[in-house]
Design a protein around this motif. Structure first.
Motif, short mmCIF file in Angstrom:
data_model
loop_
_atom_site.label_atom_id
_atom_site.label_comp_id
_atom_site.label_asym_id
_atom_site.label_seq_id
_atom_site.Cartn_x
_atom_site.Cartn_y
_atom_site.Cartn_z
N LEU A 21 55.92 -44.73 100.26
CA LEU A 21 55.77 -45.63 99.11
C LEU A 21 54.40 -45.43 98.45
CD1 LEU A 21 56.83 -47.89 97.29
CD2 LEU A 21 55.95 -49.53 98.98
N LEU A 22 53.38 -45.27 99.25
CA LEU A 22 52.04 -45.03 98.71
C LEU A 22 51.97 -43.69 97.97
CD1 LEU A 22 49.83 -46.39 101.62
CD2 LEU A 22 50.26 -47.45 99.39
N HIS A 23 52.69 -42.69 98.45
CA HIS A 23 52.74 -41.40 97.75
C HIS A 23 53.39 -41.58 96.38
CE1 HIS A 23 51.62 -38.49 101.01
NE2 HIS A 23 51.83 -39.61 101.70
N LEU A 24 54.46 -42.36 96.33
CA LEU A 24 55.11 -42.63 95.05
C LEU A 24 54.16 -43.35 94.11
CD1 LEU A 24 57.55 -42.70 93.16
CD2 LEU A 24 58.33 -44.75 94.38
N LEU A 25 53.45 -44.34 94.61
CA LEU A 25 52.50 -45.08 93.79
C LEU A 25 51.38 -44.18 93.27
CD1 LEU A 25 52.27 -48.41 95.80
CD2 LEU A 25 53.42 -48.04 93.61
N GLY A 27 51.68 -41.00 92.59
CA GLY A 27 52.29 -40.22 91.51
C GLY A 27 52.41 -41.02 90.23
N LEU A 28 52.75 -42.28 90.36
CA LEU A 28 52.84 -43.13 89.17
C LEU A 28 51.46 -43.40 88.58
CD1 LEU A 28 55.57 -45.64 90.39
CD2 LEU A 28 55.82 -43.79 88.72
N LYS A 29 50.49 -43.61 89.43
CA LYS A 29 49.12 -43.84 88.97
C LYS A 29 48.59 -42.62 88.23
CE LYS A 29 44.57 -45.29 90.56
NZ LYS A 29 43.77 -45.64 91.73
N ALA A 30 48.96 -41.43 88.68
CA ALA A 30 48.54 -40.19 88.03
C ALA A 30 49.36 -39.91 86.76
CB ALA A 30 48.67 -39.03 89.01
N ARG A 31 50.27 -40.80 86.43
CA ARG A 31 51.13 -40.69 85.25
C ARG A 31 51.98 -39.41 85.24
NH1 ARG A 31 51.17 -44.77 81.36
NH2 ARG A 31 49.32 -46.06 81.53
N LEU A 32 52.50 -39.07 86.41
CA LEU A 32 53.41 -37.93 86.47
C LEU A 32 54.69 -38.21 85.72
CD1 LEU A 32 52.93 -36.84 90.18
CD2 LEU A 32 51.87 -35.87 88.13
N VAL A 33 55.08 -39.47 85.69
CA VAL A 33 56.22 -39.93 84.88
C VAL A 33 55.83 -41.23 84.22
CG1 VAL A 33 57.91 -38.87 86.41
CG2 VAL A 33 57.34 -41.24 86.72
N TYR A 34 56.49 -41.52 83.09
CA TYR A 34 56.24 -42.79 82.43
C TYR A 34 57.49 -43.22 81.66
CZ TYR A 34 54.31 -46.45 79.56
OH TYR A 34 54.10 -47.66 78.95
N ALA A 35 58.07 -44.30 82.10
CA ALA A 35 59.18 -44.97 81.40
C ALA A 35 60.42 -44.10 81.20
CB ALA A 35 58.70 -45.55 80.07
N ASN A 36 60.63 -43.11 82.02
CA ASN A 36 61.83 -42.29 81.94
C ASN A 36 62.53 -42.38 83.29
OD1 ASN A 36 63.50 -39.85 82.35
ND2 ASN A 36 62.81 -39.36 80.28
N ILE A 37 63.73 -42.95 83.28
CA ILE A 37 64.44 -43.23 84.54
C ILE A 37 64.81 -41.93 85.26
CG2 ILE A 37 66.76 -43.38 83.54
CD1 ILE A 37 65.36 -45.75 86.19
N ALA A 47 59.16 -38.19 96.70
CA ALA A 47 58.13 -38.90 97.47
C ALA A 47 58.71 -39.67 98.66
CB ALA A 47 57.38 -39.87 96.56
N LEU A 48 59.92 -40.20 98.51
CA LEU A 48 60.44 -41.12 99.51
C LEU A 48 61.40 -40.50 100.52
CD1 LEU A 48 61.10 -44.13 97.13
CD2 LEU A 48 59.24 -43.91 98.79
N VAL A 49 62.13 -39.47 100.13
CA VAL A 49 63.14 -38.89 101.02
C VAL A 49 62.61 -37.59 101.60
CG1 VAL A 49 65.52 -38.09 101.21
CG2 VAL A 49 64.96 -39.96 99.65
N LYS A 50 62.44 -37.55 102.89
CA LYS A 50 61.87 -36.38 103.55
C LYS A 50 62.91 -35.45 104.16
CE LYS A 50 57.87 -37.64 102.45
NZ LYS A 50 57.36 -37.10 101.22
N ASP A 51 64.16 -35.85 104.16
CA ASP A 51 65.22 -35.01 104.72
C ASP A 51 66.40 -35.03 103.74
OD1 ASP A 51 67.27 -33.80 106.19
OD2 ASP A 51 66.61 -34.71 108.07
N GLU A 52 66.83 -33.86 103.32
CA GLU A 52 67.87 -33.77 102.29
C GLU A 52 69.20 -34.38 102.71
OE1 GLU A 52 69.64 -29.30 102.89
OE2 GLU A 52 67.84 -29.53 101.68
N ARG A 53 69.42 -34.61 103.97
CA ARG A 53 70.69 -35.24 104.37
C ARG A 53 70.76 -36.70 103.94
NH1 ARG A 53 70.00 -36.11 110.86
NH2 ARG A 53 67.75 -36.17 110.74
N HIS A 54 69.65 -37.26 103.49
CA HIS A 54 69.62 -38.65 103.02
C HIS A 54 69.73 -38.75 101.50
CE1 HIS A 54 68.71 -40.05 107.01
NE2 HIS A 54 67.70 -39.19 107.08
N TYR A 55 69.88 -37.62 100.82
CA TYR A 55 69.95 -37.63 99.35
C TYR A 55 71.13 -38.45 98.83
CZ TYR A 55 66.35 -34.02 98.60
OH TYR A 55 65.18 -33.31 98.52
N ASP A 56 72.28 -38.34 99.46
CA ASP A 56 73.45 -39.09 98.99
C ASP A 56 73.22 -40.60 99.12
OD1 ASP A 56 74.85 -36.82 98.27
OD2 ASP A 56 75.91 -36.69 100.19
#
Length: 75
Positions: A21-25, A27-37, A47-56
């Motif tokens: 969660l802190l990694h995601l924050l 990224g947001l603080k660095a403005r990697l994305v802004y207002a685009n879903i 940032a949150l999913v470390k294993d691709e089997r959890h993507y679904d």
């Protein structure tokens, strides 16, 4: 907003931690994305999913939590 999203991911049994969660924050603080879903989706999945089997599970939880949003300015 992000705490509830984080808790929704935990409820979906995705192994996320405060560290991710802190990694995601950072990224947001660095403005990697802004207002685009779509961009937020990819950043948060990276940032949150470390294993691709959890993507679904992540996709389902993300879709339920952000249902109906076109961009993040609506939150």
């Amino acid at each position: 907003m992000l705490i509830n999203f984080f808790l929704a991911l935990k409820k979906a049994r995705i192994p996320v931690s405060i560290t991710e969660l802190l990694h995601l924050l950072e990224g947001l603080k660095a403005r990697l994305v802004y207002a685009n879903i779509d961009e937020f989706y990819y950043l948060s999945r990276m940032a949150l999913v470390k294993d691709e089997r959890h993507y679904d599970k992540f996709d389902r939880a993300f879709g339920i939590y952000f249902k109906g949003l076109e961009d993040l300015t609506e939150m």
